[in-house]
Design an enzyme around this catalytic site. Structure first.
Site, PDB file in Angstrom:
ATOM      1  N   LEU A 377       0.836  -1.198   0.000  1.00  0.00           N
ATOM      2  CA  LEU A 377       0.000   0.000   0.000  1.00  0.00           C
ATOM      3  C   LEU A 377       0.872   1.250   0.000  1.00  0.00           C
ATOM      4  CD1 LEU A 377      -2.810  -0.981   2.499  1.00  0.00           C
ATOM      5  CD2 LEU A 377      -2.480  -1.588   0.105  1.00  0.00           C
ATOM      6  N   GLY A 422       1.176  -5.308   1.194  1.00  0.00           N
ATOM      7  CA  GLY A 422       0.082  -5.399   0.223  1.00  0.00           C
ATOM      8  C   GLY A 422       0.496  -6.127  -1.053  1.00  0.00           C
ATOM      9  N   ASN A 445       5.020  -7.399   6.354  1.00  0.00           N
ATOM     10  CA  ASN A 445       5.913  -6.741   7.315  1.00  0.00           C
ATOM     11  C   ASN A 445       5.224  -5.670   8.147  1.00  0.00           C
ATOM     12  OD1 ASN A 445       5.433  -4.934   5.280  1.00  0.00           O
ATOM     13  ND2 ASN A 445       7.501  -4.090   5.241  1.00  0.00           N
ATOM     14  N   GLU A 446       3.883  -5.711   8.213  1.00  0.00           N
ATOM     15  CA  GLU A 446       3.133  -4.600   8.814  1.00  0.00           C
ATOM     16  C   GLU A 446       3.634  -4.198  10.201  1.00  0.00           C
ATOM     17  OE1 GLU A 446       1.927  -6.713   6.828  1.00  0.00           O
ATOM     18  OE2 GLU A 446       0.440  -5.782   5.527  1.00  0.00           O
TER      19      GLU A 446
HETATM   20  C1  LIG Z   1      -6.245  -4.436  14.309  1.00  0.00           C
HETATM   21  C2  LIG Z   1      -5.893  -4.020  12.906  1.00  0.00           C
HETATM   22  C3  LIG Z   1      -7.036  -3.649  12.163  1.00  0.00           C
HETATM   23  C4  LIG Z   1      -7.082  -3.061  10.984  1.00  0.00           C
HETATM   24  C5  LIG Z   1      -5.965  -2.797  10.097  1.00  0.00           C
HETATM   25  C6  LIG Z   1      -5.417  -1.491  10.257  1.00  0.00           C
HETATM   26  C7  LIG Z   1      -4.343  -1.120   9.658  1.00  0.00           C
HETATM   27  C8  LIG Z   1      -3.512  -1.944   8.766  1.00  0.00           C
HETATM   28  C9  LIG Z   1      -3.184  -1.132   7.657  1.00  0.00           C
HETATM   29  C10 LIG Z   1      -2.451  -1.290   6.640  1.00  0.00           C
HETATM   30  C11 LIG Z   1      -1.841  -2.383   6.036  1.00  0.00           C
HETATM   31  C12 LIG Z   1      -0.912  -2.063   5.137  1.00  0.00           C
HETATM   32  C13 LIG Z   1      -0.214  -2.998   4.289  1.00  0.00           C
HETATM   33  C14 LIG Z   1       0.865  -2.322   3.476  1.00  0.00           C
HETATM   34  O1  LIG Z   1       0.995  -2.648   2.341  1.00  0.00           O
HETATM   35  S1  LIG Z   1       1.831  -1.104   4.171  1.00  0.00           S
HETATM   36  C15 LIG Z   1       3.128  -0.814   3.033  1.00  0.00           C
HETATM   37  C16 LIG Z   1       4.327  -1.560   3.446  1.00  0.00           C
HETATM   38  N1  LIG Z   1       5.365  -1.448   2.467  1.00  0.00           N
HETATM   39  C17 LIG Z   1       6.630  -1.393   2.766  1.00  0.00           C
HETATM   40  O2  LIG Z   1       7.007  -1.419   3.899  1.00  0.00           O
HETATM   41  C18 LIG Z   1       7.605  -1.260   1.625  1.00  0.00           C
HETATM   42  C19 LIG Z   1       8.586  -0.195   1.866  1.00  0.00           C
HETATM   43  N2  LIG Z   1       9.522  -0.079   0.761  1.00  0.00           N
HETATM   44  C20 LIG Z   1      10.623  -0.813   0.659  1.00  0.00           C
HETATM   45  O3  LIG Z   1      10.938  -1.632   1.478  1.00  0.00           O
HETATM   46  C21 LIG Z   1      11.477  -0.554  -0.544  1.00  0.00           C
HETATM   47  O4  LIG Z   1      11.068   0.651  -1.116  1.00  0.00           O
HETATM   48  C22 LIG Z   1      11.403  -1.663  -1.590  1.00  0.00           C
HETATM   49  C23 LIG Z   1      12.143  -2.880  -1.070  1.00  0.00           C
HETATM   50  C24 LIG Z   1       9.990  -2.025  -1.961  1.00  0.00           C
HETATM   51  C25 LIG Z   1      12.127  -1.157  -2.872  1.00  0.00           C
HETATM   52  O5  LIG Z   1      13.404  -0.695  -2.553  1.00  0.00           O
HETATM   53  P1  LIG Z   1      14.194   0.258  -3.560  1.00  0.00           P
HETATM   54  O6  LIG Z   1      15.542   0.469  -2.982  1.00  0.00           O
HETATM   55  O7  LIG Z   1      14.091  -0.263  -4.926  1.00  0.00           O
HETATM   56  O8  LIG Z   1      13.351   1.621  -3.576  1.00  0.00           O
HETATM   57  P2  LIG Z   1      13.384   2.768  -2.481  1.00  0.00           P
HETATM   58  O9  LIG Z   1      14.479   3.713  -2.785  1.00  0.00           O
HETATM   59  O10 LIG Z   1      13.290   2.221  -1.130  1.00  0.00           O
HETATM   60  O11 LIG Z   1      11.964   3.496  -2.799  1.00  0.00           O
HETATM   61  C26 LIG Z   1      11.777   4.370  -3.878  1.00  0.00           C
HETATM   62  C27 LIG Z   1      10.808   5.438  -3.466  1.00  0.00           C
HETATM   63  O12 LIG Z   1       9.524   4.838  -3.205  1.00  0.00           O
HETATM   64  C28 LIG Z   1       9.123   5.160  -1.867  1.00  0.00           C
HETATM   65  N3  LIG Z   1       8.329   4.038  -1.349  1.00  0.00           N
HETATM   66  C29 LIG Z   1       8.750   2.799  -1.146  1.00  0.00           C
HETATM   67  N4  LIG Z   1       7.751   2.039  -0.702  1.00  0.00           N
HETATM   68  C30 LIG Z   1       6.673   2.812  -0.619  1.00  0.00           C
HETATM   69  C31 LIG Z   1       5.329   2.600  -0.224  1.00  0.00           C
HETATM   70  N5  LIG Z   1       4.866   1.423   0.171  1.00  0.00           N
HETATM   71  N6  LIG Z   1       4.482   3.641  -0.266  1.00  0.00           N
HETATM   72  C32 LIG Z   1       4.892   4.847  -0.658  1.00  0.00           C
HETATM   73  N7  LIG Z   1       6.173   5.130  -1.049  1.00  0.00           N
HETATM   74  C33 LIG Z   1       7.045   4.105  -1.023  1.00  0.00           C
HETATM   75  C34 LIG Z   1      10.416   5.381  -1.121  1.00  0.00           C
HETATM   76  O13 LIG Z   1      10.211   6.128   0.028  1.00  0.00           O
HETATM   77  C35 LIG Z   1      11.225   6.107  -2.159  1.00  0.00           C
HETATM   78  O14 LIG Z   1      10.745   7.426  -2.213  1.00  0.00           O
HETATM   79  P3  LIG Z   1      11.732   8.663  -2.487  1.00  0.00           P
HETATM   80  O15 LIG Z   1      12.344   8.400  -3.817  1.00  0.00           O
HETATM   81  O16 LIG Z   1      12.733   8.649  -1.371  1.00  0.00           O
HETATM   82  O17 LIG Z   1      10.857   9.861  -2.439  1.00  0.00           O
END
Ligand SMILES: CC/C=C\C/C=C\C/C=C\C=C\CC(=O)SCCNC(=O)CCNC(=O)[C@H](O)C(C)(C)COP(=O)(O)OP(=O)(O)OC[C@H]1O[C@@H](n2cnc3c(N)ncnc32)[C@H](O)[C@@H]1OP(=O)(O)O
Length: 570
Positions: A377, A422, A445-446
């Site tokens: 997400l 997600g 990894n939430e």
């Molecule tokens: C009781 C409970 C009841 C109800 C539930 C309530 C809440 C639950 C709610 C939510 C559940 C959510 C599920 C999700 O999906 S949360 C998202 C989790 N995602 C991550 O943690 C991924 C994070 N990203 C990474 O680890 C890395 O980016 C990568 C491994 C995917 C890729 O690595 P790279 O080295 O290739 O790229 P980066 O340089 O890290 O990233 C480029 C750029 O993109 C931005 N970015 C990365 N991921 C995200 C994202 N998920 N959303 C928005 N933006 C993201 C990153 O910051 C970089 O941005 P900049 O270039 O620095 O601006």
């Protein structure tokens, strides 16, 4: 009739209308449409998925276009349904006089349409509607809905009329359309009895398009004419939006609202708020009523046209191979395919369209961005957002997931890159997963973000890797390498990155050999419980998400996680 009429582009936007026909299954929606267009009635019942028809008119020297969307009463395709509410200019809501529940659905539908229209700030709230109590030819002993009850209800609602009809006996069908057209202030000649129906064969159609008259030489006909287009195809989502916006502009002009701000300046503040948003996505959100332009005023739409004409955003690319019946759906939102409202909406609609495409048997979910399946997400959707936006975002995620997990198609994930959170959910929701070997990671990894995986994420993981592994994986927010994921059953095969797609294609061959009906019944029975658990509490779940994610402590954790992502980069 000149070629002018059959040229579907000849109708100016002000003369183009979309009529949406809604109601539960088996009430006679298709029969009513068929009577109107072809004066035909077919006793056989075939459930409609979504049929699109187009009728062109020449009336008093002007060309008009009426598009008719005959919707499904059977399949729950919420994104397509919402789109039909938003893009419809006039509505026929059909119930059957021998089925009270179908009448209750009509009342619900009216509310949902009004809700959708009201959420779209650029449209007027109450579109013209007519309620059709169909199958009025049924014996009185079978009647469950009383005429007086409906008439009383309709008399209390705005811009709404009511008639009992019989598509079978052709009872009141002409009157139904005539009344609706009057209500909508459309030319009365659009009614079936007030124009001459012209039937047009393919040859004549082709001749007309080339400008060759297909009328006997010298014959001039200025009476109102109507022709059903033999080649009508449902416009794309993008065209739907362009047209809806053009309409909104007209309505705006008609309302003569003064001092309309330019969209470019009105929406600018949102560009920084939604990182890597395209104009297209901003416009779509504005259209959905989710982004309010500066000062809460309605935006000028001329600029929007220019934006739409720019290369399409296309966050979800669909490539359908009609020879094999296999569609490839690629997420395309660089840099990391994070799933925001826009991507999820596009994904939902793409899945729904494939679901209704009878030639499609399988779908490969992949990425157009190298090294990434999906980063899950979009964290920016959850950080410093508003309750309304959170709810809309969560609903879009629910719909996309319900469509994917509940799909009748064979679904395969080609995981050619990282797949956290997600992204992992999307992959797990497919029937089979092939992952690229190497540095890439997958997992839920939430907890590492200070958030909790929702119950339906957990359910899917439980079904995939069992209770013990899920318990460990979720508490630790564990991210697995492809080999580790293979060892716990999170993926089914690991191959070098350049062989992921070919491996998926090979695996698909054996799945495609299984008869669809038996496979679909088996899949449905295995997944129903999990699907039902979310379906039965979607609104509660969306509200819970918004309340949870906007808590101060959760926002603090998200803020820290975003900072850590940026730090890691630098
Ligand atoms: C009781 C409970 C009841 C109800 C539930 C309530 C809440 C639950 C709610 C939510 C559940 C959510 C599920 C999700 O999906 S949360 C998202 C989790 N995602 C991550 O943690 C991924 C994070 N990203 C990474 O680890 C890395 O980016 C990568 C491994 C995917 C890729 O690595 P790279 O080295 O290739 O790229 P980066 O340089 O890290 O990233 C480029 C750029 O993109 C931005 N970015 C990365 N991921 C995200 C994202 N998920 N959303 C928005 N933006 C993201 C990153 O910051 C970089 O941005 P900049 O270039 O620095 O601006």
């Amino acid at each position: 009739m000149s070629s002018h009429l059959v040229d579907e582009c000849a109708a100016p936007p002000k003369n183009c209308f979309r009529l949406v026909v809604l109601g539960t299954a088996r009430v006679g929606k298709t029969a009513i449409v068929s009577r109107f267009l072809f004066n035909q009635y077919d006793d056989q019942y075939t459930p409609t998925i979504e049929d699109f028809h187009r009728k062109m008119y020449r009336i008093r020297g002007e060309v008009y276009r009426l598009d008719i969307l005959d919707t499904s009463g059977v399949h729950p395709f919420p994104a397509m349904r919402r789109l039909s509410f938003l893009t419809g200019d006039l509505f026929i809501l059909v119930y059957s006089v021998d089925n009270y529940e179908s009448y209750m659905e009509v009342m619900r539908l009216r509310e949902q349409i009004l809700e959708s229209k009201a959420s779209c700030k650029t449209r007027t709230a109450a579109p013209p509607m007519i309620i059709a109590g169909n199958k009025a030819d049924r014996p009185e002993s079978e009647r469950e809905v009383l005429y007086d009850e409906v008439a009383k209800w309709v008399s209390t609602v705005k811009k709404c009329a009511f008639l009992e009809t019989s598509a079978k006996k052709n009872g009141n069908i002409n009157e139904l359309f005539q009344t609706l057209f009057e209500l909508a202030k459309l030319p009365p000649e659009m009614s079936p009895s007030l124009h001459r129906r012209v039937s047009i064969g393919d040859q004549a159609w082709e001749a007309a398009k080339k400008g060759i008259s297909f009328y006997p030489r010298g014959k001039q006909d200025d009476n109102p004419l109507g022709v059903v287009s033999p080649h009508a195809r449902r416009p794309s989502l993008r065209s739907d939006l362009i047209e809806a916006e053009a309409k909104a502009e007209q309505e705006q002009r008609r309302a003569e609202k003064p001092s309309i701000p330019k969209i470019s300046s009105a929406l600018s503040p949102y560009r920084s708020q939604y990182r890597s948003c395209t104009w297209m996505s901003l416009l779509r959100q504005a259209f959905q009523g989710l982004v309010r332009p500066a000062g809460g005023q309605v935006c000028r739409l001329q600029v929007q046209h220019r934006c739409y004409n720019a290369p399409a955003a296309g966050h979800v690319q669909v490539d359908m191979n009609s020879d094999t019946g296999v569609a490839t759906v690629r997420l395309n939102r660089p840099p990391v395919n994070s799933l925001n409202l826009d991507v999820l909406t596009e994904l939902s609609i793409a899945l729904e369209k494939l679901e209704t495409d009878r030639s499609c048997r399988a779908m490969v979910l992949a990425s157009a961005v190298p090294g990434i399946f999906s980063a899950g997400l979009d964290i920016m959707e959850m950080y410093k957002s508003t309750p309304e936006r959170c709810v809309a975002f969560w609903r879009a995620l629910q719909d996309a997931w319900l469509n994917l997990y509940g799909s009748r198609l064979i679904t395969m994930a080609a995981i050619e890159g990282h797949s956290p959170a997600g992204g992992c959910l999307l992959a797990m929701s497919c029937d089979y997963r092939v992952m690229a070997d190497g540095k890439f990671q997958i997992g839920l990894n939430e907890t590492r973000l200070g958030i909790v995986a929702p119950f339906w994420f957990t359910d899917v993981m439980l079904c995939t890797i069992g209770h013990r592994e899920t318990e460990k994986a979720l508490q630790l927010g564990a991210m697995y390498s492809a080999q580790q994921a293979l060892s716990i059953g999170l993926v089914d095969k690991v191959v070098p990155a350049d062989q992921v797609m070919s491996t998926v294609q090979t695996e698909l061959k054996s799945w495609l050999q299984i008869p669809d009906a038996a496979r679909v019944i088996t899949k449905t029975s295995m997944r129903k419980q999990v699907l039902d658990r979310l379906s039965s509490q979607k609104e509660k779940d969306a509200q819970f998400f918004a309340d949870f994610i906007l808590r101060e402590s959760v926002q603090k954790s998200l803020g820290a996680y975003i900072a850590s992502l940026q730090k890691r980069k630098s």
